[in-house]
Each structure stands twice: as structure tokens, then as C-alpha cells.
Design a protein around this motif. Structure first.
Motif, mmCIF file in Angstrom:
data_model
loop_
_atom_site.group_PDB
_atom_site.id
_atom_site.type_symbol
_atom_site.label_atom_id
_atom_site.label_comp_id
_atom_site.label_asym_id
_atom_site.label_seq_id
_atom_site.Cartn_x
_atom_site.Cartn_y
_atom_site.Cartn_z
ATOM 1 N N MET A 53 -9.074 41.590 -7.420
ATOM 2 C CA MET A 53 -8.713 41.064 -6.110
ATOM 3 C C MET A 53 -8.118 39.662 -6.235
ATOM 4 S SD MET A 53 -8.497 41.506 -2.875
ATOM 5 C CE MET A 53 -9.551 42.905 -2.480
ATOM 6 N N ARG A 54 -8.732 38.817 -7.057
ATOM 7 C CA ARG A 54 -8.209 37.457 -7.222
ATOM 8 C C ARG A 54 -6.825 37.470 -7.849
ATOM 9 N NH1 ARG A 54 -11.685 33.365 -6.194
ATOM 10 N NH2 ARG A 54 -13.836 33.963 -5.759
ATOM 11 N N ALA A 55 -6.577 38.409 -8.763
ATOM 12 C CA ALA A 55 -5.250 38.512 -9.366
ATOM 13 C C ALA A 55 -4.223 38.931 -8.321
ATOM 14 C CB ALA A 55 -5.281 39.510 -10.522
ATOM 15 N N ALA A 56 -4.601 39.865 -7.439
ATOM 16 C CA ALA A 56 -3.693 40.302 -6.385
ATOM 17 C C ALA A 56 -3.418 39.170 -5.407
ATOM 18 C CB ALA A 56 -4.278 41.508 -5.656
ATOM 19 N N LEU A 57 -4.457 38.416 -5.062
ATOM 20 C CA LEU A 57 -4.286 37.306 -4.134
ATOM 21 C C LEU A 57 -3.355 36.237 -4.701
ATOM 22 C CD1 LEU A 57 -7.915 36.852 -2.773
ATOM 23 C CD2 LEU A 57 -5.933 37.655 -1.493
ATOM 24 N N ALA A 58 -3.350 36.086 -6.012
ATOM 25 C CA ALA A 58 -2.534 35.041 -6.628
ATOM 26 C C ALA A 58 -1.048 35.253 -6.401
ATOM 27 C CB ALA A 58 -2.831 34.974 -8.119
ATOM 28 N N THR A 59 -0.627 36.515 -6.232
ATOM 29 C CA THR A 59 0.804 36.801 -6.074
ATOM 30 C C THR A 59 1.152 37.385 -4.712
ATOM 31 O OG1 THR A 59 0.477 38.986 -7.090
ATOM 32 C CG2 THR A 59 1.101 37.170 -8.541
ATOM 33 N N SER A 60 0.188 37.448 -3.805
ATOM 34 C CA SER A 60 0.449 38.057 -2.501
ATOM 35 C C SER A 60 1.260 37.131 -1.608
ATOM 36 C CB SER A 60 -0.866 38.407 -1.813
ATOM 37 O OG SER A 60 -1.607 37.237 -1.538
ATOM 38 N N THR A 61 2.056 37.747 -0.739
ATOM 39 C CA THR A 61 2.806 36.990 0.265
ATOM 40 C C THR A 61 2.174 37.132 1.645
ATOM 41 O OG1 THR A 61 4.267 38.866 0.688
ATOM 42 C CG2 THR A 61 4.958 37.283 -1.008
ATOM 43 N N HIS A 62 1.451 38.225 1.881
ATOM 44 C CA HIS A 62 0.825 38.491 3.174
ATOM 45 C C HIS A 62 -0.612 38.954 2.941
ATOM 46 C CE1 HIS A 62 5.053 38.595 4.167
ATOM 47 N NE2 HIS A 62 4.770 38.629 5.457
ATOM 48 N N ILE A 63 -1.533 38.398 3.689
ATOM 49 C CA ILE A 63 -2.945 38.777 3.614
ATOM 50 C C ILE A 63 -3.413 39.133 5.016
ATOM 51 C CG2 ILE A 63 -5.294 38.018 3.096
ATOM 52 C CD1 ILE A 63 -4.062 36.028 1.113
ATOM 53 N N LEU A 64 -3.958 40.334 5.176
ATOM 54 C CA LEU A 64 -4.522 40.759 6.459
ATOM 55 C C LEU A 64 -5.950 41.221 6.221
ATOM 56 C CD1 LEU A 64 -4.154 41.462 9.502
ATOM 57 C CD2 LEU A 64 -3.516 43.763 8.749
ATOM 58 N N SER A 65 -6.904 40.577 6.866
ATOM 59 C CA SER A 65 -8.305 40.963 6.742
ATOM 60 C C SER A 65 -8.740 41.743 7.975
ATOM 61 C CB SER A 65 -9.202 39.738 6.576
ATOM 62 O OG SER A 65 -10.564 40.136 6.588
ATOM 63 N N SER A 66 -9.352 42.898 7.721
ATOM 64 C CA SER A 66 -9.949 43.694 8.806
ATOM 65 C C SER A 66 -11.463 43.769 8.648
ATOM 66 C CB SER A 66 -9.361 45.109 8.800
ATOM 67 O OG SER A 66 -9.682 45.769 7.578
ATOM 68 N N VAL A 67 -12.033 42.892 7.829
ATOM 69 C CA VAL A 67 -13.461 42.939 7.506
ATOM 70 C C VAL A 67 -14.256 42.152 8.543
ATOM 71 C CG1 VAL A 67 -15.188 42.454 5.749
ATOM 72 C CG2 VAL A 67 -12.859 43.099 5.067
ATOM 73 N N PRO A 68 -15.232 42.776 9.193
ATOM 74 C CA PRO A 68 -16.039 42.065 10.190
ATOM 75 C C PRO A 68 -17.085 41.187 9.517
ATOM 76 C CG PRO A 68 -16.840 44.297 9.966
ATOM 77 C CD PRO A 68 -15.619 44.200 9.086
ATOM 78 N N PRO A 69 -17.721 40.319 10.275
ATOM 79 C CA PRO A 69 -18.841 39.541 9.721
ATOM 80 C C PRO A 69 -19.941 40.464 9.213
ATOM 81 C CG PRO A 69 -18.165 38.667 11.851
ATOM 82 C CD PRO A 69 -17.452 39.969 11.681
ATOM 83 N N ASP A 70 -20.706 39.986 8.232
ATOM 84 C CA ASP A 70 -21.791 40.798 7.688
ATOM 85 C C ASP A 70 -23.055 40.650 8.540
ATOM 86 O OD1 ASP A 70 -22.999 38.368 6.988
ATOM 87 O OD2 ASP A 70 -22.330 38.474 4.904
ATOM 88 N N ASP A 71 -24.126 41.262 8.067
ATOM 89 C CA ASP A 71 -25.369 41.265 8.851
ATOM 90 C C ASP A 71 -25.963 39.868 9.014
ATOM 91 O OD1 ASP A 71 -25.190 43.989 9.143
ATOM 92 O OD2 ASP A 71 -26.512 44.445 7.445
ATOM 93 N N ASP A 72 -25.575 38.942 8.150
ATOM 94 C CA ASP A 72 -26.051 37.564 8.248
ATOM 95 C C ASP A 72 -25.134 36.692 9.101
ATOM 96 O OD1 ASP A 72 -28.259 38.052 6.594
ATOM 97 O OD2 ASP A 72 -27.037 37.798 4.795
ATOM 98 N N GLY A 73 -24.086 37.313 9.671
ATOM 99 C CA GLY A 73 -23.172 36.563 10.526
ATOM 100 C C GLY A 73 -22.114 35.785 9.773
ATOM 101 N N ARG A 74 -21.933 36.061 8.499
ATOM 102 C CA ARG A 74 -20.957 35.342 7.687
ATOM 103 C C ARG A 74 -19.742 36.224 7.427
ATOM 104 N NH1 ARG A 74 -22.972 30.779 5.425
ATOM 105 N NH2 ARG A 74 -21.320 30.795 3.845
ATOM 106 N N ASP A 75 -18.577 35.606 7.250
ATOM 107 C CA ASP A 75 -17.373 36.354 6.929
ATOM 108 C C ASP A 75 -17.307 36.535 5.410
ATOM 109 O OD1 ASP A 75 -14.511 36.755 6.111
ATOM 110 O OD2 ASP A 75 -14.217 36.749 8.270
ATOM 111 N N PRO A 76 -17.477 37.766 4.903
ATOM 112 C CA PRO A 76 -17.536 37.955 3.454
ATOM 113 C C PRO A 76 -16.225 37.668 2.738
ATOM 114 C CG PRO A 76 -17.540 40.069 4.595
ATOM 115 C CD PRO A 76 -17.688 39.013 5.645
ATOM 116 N N VAL A 77 -15.097 37.835 3.429
ATOM 117 C CA VAL A 77 -13.803 37.557 2.792
ATOM 118 C C VAL A 77 -13.628 36.055 2.586
ATOM 119 C CG1 VAL A 77 -11.301 37.747 3.048
ATOM 120 C CG2 VAL A 77 -12.780 39.658 3.720
#
Length: 223
Positions: free
Chosen positions: A1-25
Motif C-alpha cells: 500500500m505504501r508503495a502504491a501511495l508513493a506514485t499515486s495521483t488520486h486517493i479516494l478513501s471509502s473506509v469508515p471510522p473503526d469501533d474506537d472512533g478513529r479513521d484507520p486510513v
């Protein structure tokens, strides 16, 4: 994932907060979002219109306060992504092929409730079109919703009629699960004018009638 992020031009997160109320992404990859090795990135986040809380049936646009309803963790994540200059898409109930009132009625899982609350919704194709339309748009919050907020009872009744089935009976809201009761405890209509004005976006399915008719046509074509 970190390798993909290094060269990405667009990032879209659809991940909701976890059970502790934190954003895991953001917790795991926040240091890689924003400015990248190849320059500034386009960043987007799929949020919820639940961040507005209960508006007592009033129209709500992106200038309305957030964090006053039951979606406290989602509101915090929404604000955190805005701080990172993301395009934050605030979404109502999403429906589409395989996930629609038609499917719930067929499965016997639909119900009508003895409250007149108004809700907005969006067809999944209109959601995707709105995200794409924002590729050239400035950061900020955008409501993506159809043009006709209405009672969930009306949607279920139409779906049943289109299937040639009797509408499910009306049940008291107190008979629902705590999660479902929380849904009906909030009442708001979502204004989509900013997305139309800034993004040049127009919903292909501007109301639930058009959306359900399109789903019925696609099912007929596939059979």
C-alpha cells in the motif's frame, strides 16, 4: 500500500471510522496522503450526511454545522479529511443494483414505519459520477444527493407496487433495532446545489422513481 501511495495521483478513501472512533486510513497512512513524491495529489473521502445530525426536516447544505448528531466519529473523520484539503463527499442512503428497496421488498426485509421523516438518497452511479466530476474541483465538502427527499415509506410502497406485491405493513418505530431507531430519529433534506454549481454535476436519477425504474429495466434486460 505504501508503495502504491508513493506514485499515486488520486486517493479516494471509502473506509469508515473503526469501533474506537478513529479513521484507520489516516492513522496508518496519513503521512503519505497529500503531497507525494510526484507532486500534490487529489484526495477524496466518502463521508455521510449523518454528520449534520437532526435538522427537523429542514434543507441542509454544506454550510450547516456538523458533529451534533449520532455520527460523532464520522464527523471527526470528515473534519480530519477536510483539514488535509480533501474533497469530502457527504452521502445519504446509497442504492443500486443488488442493494435497493426492490431487493429488500423481495427478501421480505422491507418495512414501513409510523414516522413521517424525510430522507435523501443517491443512486450509486450518480455517486461515482460526482466523484469523477470533482477531479478538477477545489477541496471542500460536497453533498451528493438526489433532488427529491421523501419518506422511506413512499419508496418502499413504490418498490412493492413495481414488483406486484402488497406493501409491507406499517410498524411502530419502537419495534426496530436500536440502530434503525437511530436512523429514524434524524430528519433532514439534503441540498445538492453546490455540487451542481461547482462540479457541473447533475444526477442521472434525480428522484427515487427514476432510480427504481432504471433498476427494473436493468433487471429485465439481464433476465
Amino acid at each position: 500500500m505504501r508503495a502504491a501511495l508513493a506514485t499515486s495521483t488520486h486517493i479516494l478513501s471509502s473506509v469508515p471510522p473503526d469501533d474506537d472512533g478513529r479513521d484507520p486510513v489516516l492513522d496508518r497512512y496519513g503521512d503519505r496522503i497529500g503531497e507525494g513524491a510526484i507532486g500534490p495529489r487529489w484526495v477524496g473521502y466518502l463521508s455521510s450526511t449523518g454528520v449534520y445530525g437532526d435538522a427537523r426536516g429542514a434543507w441542509v447544505d454544506e454550510s450547516a454545522p456538523t458533529g451534533t448528531g449520532r455520527r460523532v466519529a464520522r464527523s471527526a473523520a470528515d473534519a480530519a479529511w477536510l483539514d488535509r484539503r480533501a474533497r469530502v463527499f457527504r452521502l445519504p442512503g446509497i442504492y443500486g443494483p443488488g442493494r435497493s428497496p426492490l431487493d429488500r421488498v423481495r427478501a421480505g426485509k422491507a418495512h414501513r414505519v409510523d414516522v413521517p421523516n424525510l430522507f435523501s438518497r443517491i443512486h450509486v452511479e450518480d455517486l461515482a459520477a460526482g466523484v469523477i466530476a470533482a477531479f478538477g474541483a477545489p477541496p471542500g465538502a460536497y453533498n451528493l444527493a438526489d433532488d427529491l427527499p421523501c419518506s422511506q415509506n413512499d419508496v418502499i410502497a413504490l418498490a412493492a407496487g413495481m414488483l406486484g406485491m402488497a406493501p409491507p405493513p406499517i410498524v411502530p418505530v419502537d419495534s426496530l433495532s436500536p440502530m434503525a431507531r437511530g436512523f429514524y430519529a434524524e430528519d433532514r433534506r439534503i441540498a445538492n446545489g453546490k455540487a451542481k454549481r461547482v462540479l457541473g454535476w447533475q444526477p442521472r436519477y434525480p428522484d427515487y422513481r427514476a432510480g427504481l425504474r432504471a433498476l427494473m429495466r436493468s433487471e429485465a434486460d439481464a433476465s
